[in-house]
Design an enzyme around this catalytic site. Structure first.
Site, PDB file in Angstrom:
ATOM      1  N   PHE A 108       0.856  -1.657   0.189  1.00 21.46           N
ATOM      2  CA  PHE A 108       0.347   0.188  -0.054  1.00 21.46           C
ATOM      3  C   PHE A 108       0.646   1.092   0.112  1.00 21.46           C
ATOM      4  O   PHE A 108       0.453   2.036   0.200  1.00 21.46           O
ATOM      5  CB  PHE A 108      -1.091  -0.209   1.324  1.00 21.46           C
ATOM      6  CG  PHE A 108      -2.046  -0.612   1.709  1.00 21.46           C
ATOM      7  CD1 PHE A 108      -2.812  -1.638   0.322  1.00 21.46           C
ATOM      8  CD2 PHE A 108      -1.251  -2.343   2.287  1.00 21.46           C
ATOM      9  CE1 PHE A 108      -3.469  -2.880   0.715  1.00 21.46           C
ATOM     10  CE2 PHE A 108      -2.226  -3.307   2.101  1.00 21.46           C
ATOM     11  CZ  PHE A 108      -3.295  -3.503   1.220  1.00 21.46           C
ATOM     12  N   GLY A 142       4.236  -2.477  10.722  1.00 23.79           N
ATOM     13  CA  GLY A 142       3.574  -2.679   9.337  1.00 23.79           C
ATOM     14  C   GLY A 142       4.054  -3.514   8.497  1.00 23.79           C
ATOM     15  O   GLY A 142       4.835  -1.907   7.202  1.00 23.79           O
ATOM     16  N   SER A 183       7.124  -1.401   2.346  1.00 29.31           N
ATOM     17  CA  SER A 183       7.983  -0.153   2.225  1.00 29.31           C
ATOM     18  C   SER A 183       9.142  -0.794   2.612  1.00 29.31           C
ATOM     19  O   SER A 183      10.402  -0.036   3.234  1.00 29.31           O
ATOM     20  CB  SER A 183       7.167   0.274   3.214  1.00 29.31           C
ATOM     21  OG  SER A 183       6.341  -0.543   4.639  1.00 29.31           O
ATOM     22  N   ASP A 241       5.742  -6.851  11.820  1.00 23.21           N
ATOM     23  CA  ASP A 241       4.341  -7.309  11.795  1.00 23.21           C
ATOM     24  C   ASP A 241       3.917  -8.145  12.283  1.00 23.21           C
ATOM     25  O   ASP A 241       5.396  -9.229  12.553  1.00 23.21           O
ATOM     26  CB  ASP A 241       4.104  -6.903  10.617  1.00 23.21           C
ATOM     27  CG  ASP A 241       2.886  -6.955   9.810  1.00 23.21           C
ATOM     28  OD1 ASP A 241       1.928  -7.821  10.012  1.00 23.21           O
ATOM     29  OD2 ASP A 241       2.640  -5.900   8.887  1.00 23.21           O
ATOM     30  N   GLY A 287      -2.574  -9.028   9.561  1.00 22.46           N
ATOM     31  CA  GLY A 287      -3.594  -8.452   8.358  1.00 22.46           C
ATOM     32  C   GLY A 287      -4.068  -7.469   9.728  1.00 22.46           C
ATOM     33  O   GLY A 287      -4.189  -8.005  11.330  1.00 22.46           O
ATOM     34  N   SER A 306       2.918  -4.940  17.926  1.00 31.88           N
ATOM     35  CA  SER A 306       3.218  -4.692  18.377  1.00 31.88           C
ATOM     36  C   SER A 306       3.962  -3.752  19.097  1.00 31.88           C
ATOM     37  O   SER A 306       4.744  -3.398  19.954  1.00 31.88           O
ATOM     38  CB  SER A 306       2.936  -3.556  17.238  1.00 31.88           C
ATOM     39  OG  SER A 306       3.683  -2.227  17.073  1.00 31.88           O
ATOM     40  N   ASP A 354       2.625   2.041  10.531  1.00 34.31           N
ATOM     41  CA  ASP A 354       2.302   1.776   9.253  1.00 34.31           C
ATOM     42  C   ASP A 354       1.405   0.825   9.696  1.00 34.31           C
ATOM     43  O   ASP A 354       1.064   0.036   8.557  1.00 34.31           O
ATOM     44  CB  ASP A 354       3.119   1.826   8.412  1.00 34.31           C
ATOM     45  CG  ASP A 354       2.212   1.648   6.776  1.00 34.31           C
ATOM     46  OD1 ASP A 354       0.346   2.196   7.089  1.00 34.31           O
ATOM     47  OD2 ASP A 354       2.589   1.380   5.821  1.00 34.31           O
ATOM     48  N   HIS A 411      -4.602   0.637  11.550  1.00 35.05           N
ATOM     49  CA  HIS A 411      -4.877   2.587  11.555  1.00 35.05           C
ATOM     50  C   HIS A 411      -6.200   2.578  12.312  1.00 35.05           C
ATOM     51  O   HIS A 411      -6.932   3.595  12.090  1.00 35.05           O
ATOM     52  CB  HIS A 411      -5.457   2.939   9.939  1.00 35.05           C
ATOM     53  CG  HIS A 411      -4.083   2.568   9.121  1.00 35.05           C
ATOM     54  ND1 HIS A 411      -2.754   2.108   9.850  1.00 35.05           N
ATOM     55  CD2 HIS A 411      -3.972   2.678   7.883  1.00 35.05           C
ATOM     56  CE1 HIS A 411      -1.917   2.464   8.555  1.00 35.05           C
ATOM     57  NE2 HIS A 411      -2.372   2.465   8.046  1.00 35.05           N
ATOM     58  N   HIS A 461       2.576   6.960   7.953  1.00 34.29           N
ATOM     59  CA  HIS A 461       1.411   6.832   7.071  1.00 34.29           C
ATOM     60  C   HIS A 461       0.216   6.719   6.511  1.00 34.29           C
ATOM     61  O   HIS A 461      -0.038   6.537   7.923  1.00 34.29           O
ATOM     62  CB  HIS A 461       1.672   6.119   6.137  1.00 34.29           C
ATOM     63  CG  HIS A 461       1.588   5.464   4.521  1.00 34.29           C
ATOM     64  ND1 HIS A 461       1.276   4.668   4.361  1.00 34.29           N
ATOM     65  CD2 HIS A 461       2.068   6.311   3.828  1.00 34.29           C
ATOM     66  CE1 HIS A 461       0.958   4.563   3.077  1.00 34.29           C
ATOM     67  NE2 HIS A 461       1.134   5.598   2.528  1.00 34.29           N
TER      68      HIS A 461
HETATM   69  N1  SAH Z   1       3.769  -0.510   4.785  1.00 35.70           N
HETATM   70  C1  SAH Z   1       3.254  -1.724   4.112  1.00 35.70           C
HETATM   71  C2  SAH Z   1       1.850  -1.764   4.567  1.00 35.70           C
HETATM   72  C3  SAH Z   1       1.388  -2.188   5.848  1.00 35.70           C
HETATM   73  S1  SAH Z   1      -0.293  -2.388   6.680  1.00 35.70           S
HETATM   74  C4  SAH Z   1       3.385  -1.456   2.628  1.00 35.70           C
HETATM   75  O1  SAH Z   1       4.297  -0.688   2.432  1.00 35.70           O
HETATM   76  O2  SAH Z   1       2.891  -2.261   1.660  1.00 35.70           O
HETATM   77  C5  SAH Z   1      -0.637  -2.870   8.126  1.00 35.70           C
HETATM   78  C6  SAH Z   1       0.080  -3.703   8.248  1.00 35.70           C
HETATM   79  O3  SAH Z   1       0.370  -4.072   9.697  1.00 35.70           O
HETATM   80  C7  SAH Z   1      -0.995  -5.223   8.189  1.00 35.70           C
HETATM   81  O4  SAH Z   1       0.361  -6.309   7.788  1.00 35.70           O
HETATM   82  C8  SAH Z   1      -1.013  -6.197   9.912  1.00 35.70           C
HETATM   83  O5  SAH Z   1      -0.890  -7.679   9.863  1.00 35.70           O
HETATM   84  C9  SAH Z   1       0.200  -4.656  10.233  1.00 35.70           C
HETATM   85  N2  SAH Z   1      -0.423  -4.834  11.817  1.00 35.70           N
HETATM   86  C10 SAH Z   1      -1.640  -4.065  11.940  1.00 35.70           C
HETATM   87  N3  SAH Z   1      -1.799  -4.272  14.223  1.00 35.70           N
HETATM   88  C11 SAH Z   1      -0.432  -4.876  13.649  1.00 35.70           C
HETATM   89  C12 SAH Z   1      -0.132  -5.205  15.043  1.00 35.70           C
HETATM   90  N4  SAH Z   1      -1.196  -4.740  16.484  1.00 35.70           N
HETATM   91  N5  SAH Z   1       1.040  -5.874  15.559  1.00 35.70           N
HETATM   92  C13 SAH Z   1       1.894  -5.726  14.658  1.00 35.70           C
HETATM   93  N6  SAH Z   1       1.466  -5.778  13.108  1.00 35.70           N
HETATM   94  C14 SAH Z   1       0.083  -5.028  13.390  1.00 35.70           C
HETATM   95 MG    MG Z   2      -0.081   2.921   4.983  1.00 32.03          MG
END
Ligand code: SAH
Ligand code: MG
Length: 205
Positions: free
Chosen positions: A15, A40, A46, A65, A69, A118, A135, A138, A163
């Site tokens: 993304f 993320g 990224s 991560d 998801g 996280s 990231d 959200h 992000h």
């Molecule tokens: N930076 C990525 C997009 C990240 S999407 C890119 O460049 O495409 C958001 C990610 O955050 C997902 O893969 C999801 O598994 C992770 N995520 C969401 N909540 C989380 C948490 N509490 N701990 C660890 N990872 C988490």
């Molecule tokens: Mg993002």
């Protein structure tokens, strides 16, 4: 950026728009001495941009991560990709994709996957960070937990990238924008760059 790594980063699922990825690469190159961390990673998009900077700097990017998801990636939500579901567990599993991306970019030495929740990791973390990308989830709770958990680990002069910051609610959810405002409040951070929904700030003290 090394043209082969750039091509692979742009071809990786995820993304992060290419221009924002390049801005992450530049921001990481300009960070002070020390390791980088992103929250993320998804399939590694990224991480390939920031990891390219880590390779040039001779440092490491920790890519945090749980690979299950975010809420918005789950079945029935807007950003669900069904082929990322592992048939054995019935859960999303982006880790194999992430691993392949990092391997193909030749970045295994410089990008270290940290697989887990996280805020849980942030609470146990001990290494000062020079660069941080937020990231991850959200929703309000995850975004604020990431901010509160990881900011204390960022060194003075360290770079914070956030992000999916949308000042206009019509463009997207509020929580990343809220943590961006928190970072600016009280002068803890100064904004140094902005492209698309990516904000880049520097920690003043
Ligand atoms: N930076 C990525 C997009 C990240 S999407 C890119 O460049 O495409 C958001 C990610 O955050 C997902 O893969 C999801 O598994 C992770 N995520 C969401 N909540 C989380 C948490 N509490 N701990 C660890 N990872 C988490
Ligand atoms: Mg993002």
């Amino acid at each position: 950026m090394d043209p082969r790594r750039r091509m692979l980063a742009e071809a990786t699922r995820g993304f992060m728009p290419a221009d924002e990825g390049l801005a992450l690469y530049e921001a990481a190159l300009a960070a002070p001495e020390g390791p980088f961390l992103e929250v993320g990673s998804y399939c590694g998009r990224s991480a390939l941009f920031i990891g390219a900077a880590a390779a040039e700097r001779g440092c490491v990017l920790f890519a945090v991560d749980h690979h299950r998801g975010s809420e918005e990636n789950q079945p029935g939500w807007e950003w669900h990709e069904p082929d990322l579901v592992d048939p054995r567990s019935g859960l999303i599993d982006t880790l194999p994709h992430f691993r392949r991306s990092v391997f193909e970019a030749g970045l295994e030495e410089h990008v270290v996957a940290v697989v887990g929740d996280s805020p849980r990791l942030a609470a146990l973390w001990g290494t000062p960070l020079a660069f941080l990308l937020i990231d991850g989830g959200h929703g309000a709770a995850p975004a604020h937990a990431d901010y509160e958990g990881w900011i204390p680990h960022l060194v003075p002069g360290g770079i914070l990238a956030i992000h999916d910051v949308f000042p206009d609610p019509a463009d997207g959810g509020r929580p990343p924008y809220e943590i961006y405002l928190r970072a600016l409040e009280g002068g803890l951070f100064n904004e140094t760059g902005s492209i698309g929904s990516l904000k880049v700030l520097r920690r003043s003290a």
